[in-house]
Write a protein that holds these residues in place. Structure first.
Motif, PDB file in Angstrom:
ATOM      1  N   ASP A  67       2.032 -33.773  -4.293  1.00 34.82           N
ATOM      2  CA  ASP A  67       0.576 -33.542  -4.299  1.00 34.82           C
ATOM      3  C   ASP A  67       0.226 -32.068  -4.195  1.00 34.82           C
ATOM      4  N   ILE A  68      -0.730 -31.672  -5.011  1.00 33.09           N
ATOM      5  CA  ILE A  68      -1.418 -30.403  -4.792  1.00 33.09           C
ATOM      6  C   ILE A  68      -2.636 -30.720  -3.927  1.00 33.09           C
ATOM      7  N   VAL A  69      -2.972 -29.842  -2.985  1.00 31.17           N
ATOM      8  CA  VAL A  69      -4.179 -30.018  -2.166  1.00 31.17           C
ATOM      9  C   VAL A  69      -4.982 -28.727  -2.210  1.00 31.17           C
ATOM     10  N   LEU A  70      -6.223 -28.815  -2.651  1.00 30.59           N
ATOM     11  CA  LEU A  70      -7.127 -27.665  -2.583  1.00 30.59           C
ATOM     12  C   LEU A  70      -7.789 -27.653  -1.206  1.00 30.59           C
ATOM     13  N   LEU A  71      -7.956 -26.456  -0.660  1.00 30.37           N
ATOM     14  CA  LEU A  71      -8.598 -26.307   0.649  1.00 30.37           C
ATOM     15  C   LEU A  71      -9.676 -25.237   0.534  1.00 30.37           C
ATOM     16  N   GLU A  72     -10.903 -25.664   0.379  1.00 27.88           N
ATOM     17  CA  GLU A  72     -12.018 -24.714   0.355  1.00 27.88           C
ATOM     18  C   GLU A  72     -12.821 -24.974   1.615  1.00 27.88           C
ATOM     19  N   LEU A  73     -12.672 -24.086   2.589  1.00 29.68           N
ATOM     20  CA  LEU A  73     -13.177 -24.314   3.937  1.00 29.68           C
ATOM     21  C   LEU A  73     -14.060 -23.143   4.347  1.00 29.68           C
ATOM     22  N   ALA A  74     -14.731 -23.286   5.469  1.00 22.81           N
ATOM     23  CA  ALA A  74     -15.505 -22.152   5.976  1.00 22.81           C
ATOM     24  C   ALA A  74     -15.558 -22.198   7.490  1.00 22.81           C
ATOM     25  N   GLY A  75     -15.641 -21.022   8.075  1.00 19.97           N
ATOM     26  CA  GLY A  75     -16.063 -20.922   9.455  1.00 19.97           C
ATOM     27  C   GLY A  75     -17.545 -20.593   9.441  1.00 19.97           C
ATOM     28  N   CYS A  76     -18.240 -20.967  10.513  1.00 21.99           N
ATOM     29  CA  CYS A  76     -19.674 -20.692  10.582  1.00 21.99           C
ATOM     30  C   CYS A  76     -20.052 -20.358  12.020  1.00 21.99           C
ATOM     31  N   LYS A  77     -20.788 -19.266  12.191  1.00 24.34           N
ATOM     32  CA  LYS A  77     -21.286 -18.912  13.522  1.00 24.34           C
ATOM     33  C   LYS A  77     -22.746 -18.527  13.410  1.00 24.34           C
ATOM     34  N   ASN A  78     -23.586 -19.192  14.162  1.00 22.92           N
ATOM     35  CA  ASN A  78     -25.032 -18.938  14.106  1.00 22.92           C
ATOM     36  C   ASN A  78     -25.540 -18.943  12.662  1.00 22.92           C
ATOM     37  N   ARG A  79     -25.017 -19.881  11.868  1.00 25.57           N
ATOM     38  CA  ARG A  79     -25.376 -20.109  10.457  1.00 25.57           C
ATOM     39  C   ARG A  79     -24.780 -19.070   9.496  1.00 25.57           C
ATOM     40  N   TYR A  80     -24.020 -18.102   9.999  1.00 27.70           N
ATOM     41  CA  TYR A  80     -23.351 -17.132   9.138  1.00 27.70           C
ATOM     42  C   TYR A  80     -21.947 -17.636   8.815  1.00 27.70           C
ATOM     43  N   HIS A  81     -21.599 -17.547   7.539  1.00 27.21           N
ATOM     44  CA  HIS A  81     -20.362 -18.157   7.070  1.00 27.21           C
ATOM     45  C   HIS A  81     -19.262 -17.147   6.770  1.00 27.21           C
ATOM     46  N   ALA A  82     -18.046 -17.662   6.760  1.00 27.36           N
ATOM     47  CA  ALA A  82     -16.906 -17.003   6.114  1.00 27.36           C
ATOM     48  C   ALA A  82     -16.156 -18.103   5.376  1.00 27.36           C
ATOM     49  N   PRO A  83     -16.317 -18.177   4.062  1.00 35.59           N
ATOM     50  CA  PRO A  83     -15.597 -19.191   3.295  1.00 35.59           C
ATOM     51  C   PRO A  83     -14.220 -18.683   2.884  1.00 35.59           C
ATOM     52  N   LEU A  84     -13.296 -19.581   2.689  1.00 38.30           N
ATOM     53  CA  LEU A  84     -11.925 -19.203   2.311  1.00 38.30           C
ATOM     54  C   LEU A  84     -11.276 -20.388   1.607  1.00 38.30           C
ATOM     55  N   ALA A  85     -10.612 -20.108   0.496  1.00 34.80           N
ATOM     56  CA  ALA A  85      -9.909 -21.171  -0.224  1.00 34.80           C
ATOM     57  C   ALA A  85      -8.428 -20.835  -0.369  1.00 34.80           C
ATOM     58  N   ARG A  86      -7.599 -21.844  -0.182  1.00 37.49           N
ATOM     59  CA  ARG A  86      -6.169 -21.745  -0.440  1.00 37.49           C
ATOM     60  C   ARG A  86      -5.709 -23.061  -1.061  1.00 37.49           C
ATOM     61  N   THR A  87      -4.491 -23.044  -1.603  1.00 40.60           N
ATOM     62  CA  THR A  87      -3.919 -24.245  -2.212  1.00 40.60           C
ATOM     63  C   THR A  87      -2.542 -24.485  -1.623  1.00 40.60           C
ATOM     64  N   LEU A  88      -2.254 -25.762  -1.419  1.00 44.33           N
ATOM     65  CA  LEU A  88      -0.974 -26.161  -0.844  1.00 44.33           C
ATOM     66  C   LEU A  88      -0.338 -27.191  -1.770  1.00 44.33           C
ATOM     67  N   VAL A  89       0.988 -27.157  -1.876  1.00 46.49           N
ATOM     68  CA  VAL A  89       1.662 -28.218  -2.624  1.00 46.49           C
ATOM     69  C   VAL A  89       2.722 -28.832  -1.705  1.00 46.49           C
ATOM     70  N   ILE A  90       2.819 -30.161  -1.769  1.00 49.73           N
ATOM     71  CA  ILE A  90       3.785 -30.869  -0.926  1.00 49.73           C
ATOM     72  C   ILE A  90       5.058 -31.060  -1.737  1.00 49.73           C
ATOM     73  N   GLY A  91       6.121 -30.396  -1.317  1.00 50.51           N
ATOM     74  CA  GLY A  91       7.372 -30.462  -2.077  1.00 50.51           C
ATOM     75  C   GLY A  91       7.502 -29.214  -2.916  1.00 50.51           C
ATOM     76  N   SER A  92       7.635 -29.370  -4.212  1.00 44.71           N
ATOM     77  CA  SER A  92       7.784 -28.163  -5.040  1.00 44.71           C
ATOM     78  C   SER A  92       6.701 -28.107  -6.113  1.00 44.71           C
ATOM     79  N   ALA A  93       6.412 -26.881  -6.513  1.00 46.92           N
ATOM     80  CA  ALA A  93       5.330 -26.650  -7.474  1.00 46.92           C
ATOM     81  C   ALA A  93       5.851 -26.747  -8.897  1.00 46.92           C
ATOM     82  N   SER A  94       5.040 -27.263  -9.788  1.00 49.99           N
ATOM     83  CA  SER A  94       5.371 -27.244 -11.219  1.00 49.99           C
ATOM     84  C   SER A  94       5.303 -25.798 -11.704  1.00 49.99           C
ATOM     85  N   SER A  95       5.921 -25.535 -12.838  1.00 51.33           N
ATOM     86  CA  SER A  95       5.858 -24.154 -13.342  1.00 51.33           C
ATOM     87  C   SER A  95       4.430 -23.819 -13.768  1.00 51.33           C
ATOM     88  N   ALA A  96       3.671 -24.812 -14.235  1.00 52.50           N
ATOM     89  CA  ALA A  96       2.270 -24.557 -14.609  1.00 52.50           C
ATOM     90  C   ALA A  96       1.470 -24.117 -13.381  1.00 52.50           C
TER      91      ALA A  96
END
Lengths: 395, 395
Positions: free
Chosen positions: B247-276
């Motif tokens: 599985d590939i898993v996209l992670l688009e998350l954010a921290g928020c303080k007093n309604r101010y955000h910091a968004p951050l995205a990363r991707t994880l793969v379980i096992g090994s990644a395809s060459s694509a």
């Protein structure tokens, strides 16, 4: 990779039944094409489920076409393929230059699709007061469809949603199991010295991890859990503050499964309750119990409120806002359906299969009290969806 | 009980500076009264913070009045008292019979307030394309203010918000600390056999419990974390499914303080990644790094996108949607500010203090990849707000 993860929340006959009911209402009101922009209504008719409602999108129902059309942003169109029952030709993506642009508007694109599928038609219904259908969207659509007559179709689909099928109730019961666990997690977490945010974190964890059999979804309203003086108002969340002895804490939470909700409110006090709080709690819970005993099909929203008012008449409790409303499938910002409100003037007759959140929240000048119940109207009365003690919790 | 819990997110001078900037823009555009309905803009000018945006509410800025006025539902008016810098006379509650009613609309009430405070004035600005400002709200207001000339003031306040003060950046840095912890919690939780919902529960817990020094607030977008084929599209969340090897898993998350955000995205793969996937990851991360090195004041949104396109030109990566946008203070449904978009045609010049989410998300037919960075434009370049490895995560 195929469509193995294509999610079938309901079977196709369920969606077709919904479409038939919506089309009857369109026919009754002389609407040829209905533009649905409410994300819950979009989901109800197609299954579409994505956090994409911060851009313009919609579902177009044509009275003599079997399938509706979905239009939205290109990067969400695979989401439409994966979550709806629609065939590919009815998924209409627009390019990204329409997004948050000073020169192009997605409703120009929608007008083109409507023109294409609406040959020979004349009356379009739009959800005039649905948040997500902006003033600009309305003007842009009018400009793009100069030959069309506009009708207000606000709540047209919501009024179909108001009676739940057995398949829908199945998800609402799952949501009810989740909110029972979530409420208990909140009560367990709150204590003097604990940060409000740490209690809120436990609430979220319970709400999403759900039960051993199913996990939960995000609810359409964030956990409402103010403490102290902040209980004097509705709709505040949590802060960094640590709970103190004597704090009242309101807990208005929900479980959610496949976008179907079960909301539940309780109140907790750390230490001992003031006599004012105790009196309020006693009156509200008695009023709530009276209403639950009273509800049955063929009575009106205003009759229920009147019964409530009689029940609390001997107390200091006076509630000027509605004591409940219809709820079910929804997206932020609200789990309410904006149809039935239990208050003076509401003439809607209850029917079996309706679901109401009985929510006589009290917000006084310096404290509040909430104790609610989500219920389903049955053939002969009503059934609470949750099983959680109706009392003031003391820790 | 007093106002000990009255929350002071910013000091009064900060709000007054904001008001002055908004009034200059009103003056430039010939607007006497500005009706602000965007919850983030309401918060920006007054501090108002409550999950009450599912009913109509707003802030009224009068060009020659020092304080704006807040109007909203009665049960939220104590919330306005507790969270804003406004004096009591400028908090204008409407009764509950305006809520979700077939016969009354809150904009009738707003029109009365505007008539009262707008004697001798003629030009009103409204946020035409702000979700929460519905077609019905526009029509109702026009009917209630027949002598007034309407101007589109959409994004007027958003364009003031686009440059952040030091006080705002302080909250955004707190949000950045939270999202770093939240991303790590997601990576720790995800493994073959784990339910997606259980990983999402850990994400929420980290997002809200924050750090030892401060807790977090709910983010304006729910955690976006699809897996498998569902990574081929933006904006899907989680399901009951258990992660599977590969599985590939996209992670688009954010921290928020007093309604101010910091968004951050990363991707994880379980096992090994395809060459694509590996090729996509390499190209996107190189493109992202190139853009971070390139950004400085006085360049345009479209120049940044062009630089990105050059950097990925030798790869299979083609991105048809914007590669970033301005972000900061917000409420659901979006943490973006709808001002700057990094794409062809965007002529806005970057200035120090702007904050952008560089987000070149890639959604192919059967998989996706995301790696993003929230940055602040400095006097001479740009500074990433988060410190998290820019790579494809393999578990």
């Amino acid at each position: 990779m195929g469509d193995g993860q294509r999610k079938q929340v309901f079977d196709a006959p369920e969606y077709r039944r919904r479409m038939r009911r919506v089309k009857q209402r369109m026919y009754d009101r002389g609407i040829d094409i209905l533009l649905v922009t409410d994300p819950a209504n979009m989901n109800y008719l197609t299954g579409y489920d994505g956090w994409s409602f911060y851009v313009h999108q919609g579902v177009i129902v044509v009275i003599d076409r079997e399938e509706p059309l979905w239009f939205g942003r290109e990067q969400d169109s695979n989401g439409a393929r994966l979550t709806t029952w629609l065939t590919q030709e009815n998924i209409r993506p627009y390019t990204d230059d329409y997004v948050h642009s000073p020169t192009k508007h997605p409703m120009e694109f929608a007008a083109d699709v409507i023109t294409e599928v609406g040959v020979g038609k004349r009356y379009i219904g739009v959800e005039m007061d649905n948040c997500y259908f902006t003033g600009q969207a309305l003007e842009c659509l009018r400009e793009g469809l100069p030959q069309w007559k506009f009708k207000d179709a606000d709540l047209l689909v919501n009024w179909v949603r108001v009676i739940k099928s057995d398949a829908e109730l199945r998800y609402m019961r799952m949501a009810a199991r989740i909110v029972e666990k979530t409420m208990q997690a909140a009560i367990d977490a709150i204590a003097a010295g604990v940060r409000e945010g740490d209690a809120a974190a436990d609430v979220y964890h319970a709400q999403i991890s759900g039960t051993a059999d199913f996990t939960g979804d995000y609810s359409a309203i964030a956990p409402i859990m103010p403490s102290g003086i902040r209980t004097s108002t509705a709709h505040l969340t949590w802060t960094d503050r640590r709970y103190e002895p004597g704090d009242i804490v309101l807990l208005e939470l929900a479980g959610c499964k496949n976008r179907y909700h079960a909301p539940l409110a309780r109140t907790l006090v750390i230490g001992s309750a003031s006599s004012a709080l105790e009196d309020t709690a006693r009156a509200v819970i008695e009023g709530l119990n009276t209403v639950i005993d009273f509800i049955e099909p063929e009575i009106t929203g205003e009759e229920i409120e009147e019964k409530w008012r009689e029940a609390v008449a001997g107390s200091a409790v006076v509630k000027m806002s509605r004591i409940g409303y219809s709820f079910g499938l929804n997206y932020p910002p609200d789990w309410g359906e904006h149809t039935i409100s239990l208050r003076p003037g509401d003439k809607h007759l209850l029917k079996p299969g309706m679901t109401l959140h009985l929510m006589p929240g009290i917000w006084e000048k310096d404290f509040g009290f909430e104790c609610s119940e989500p219920i389903r109207v049955t053939e002969s009365g009503c059934e609470p969806l949750t099983n959680f003690p109706r009392k003031l919790f003391i820790k």
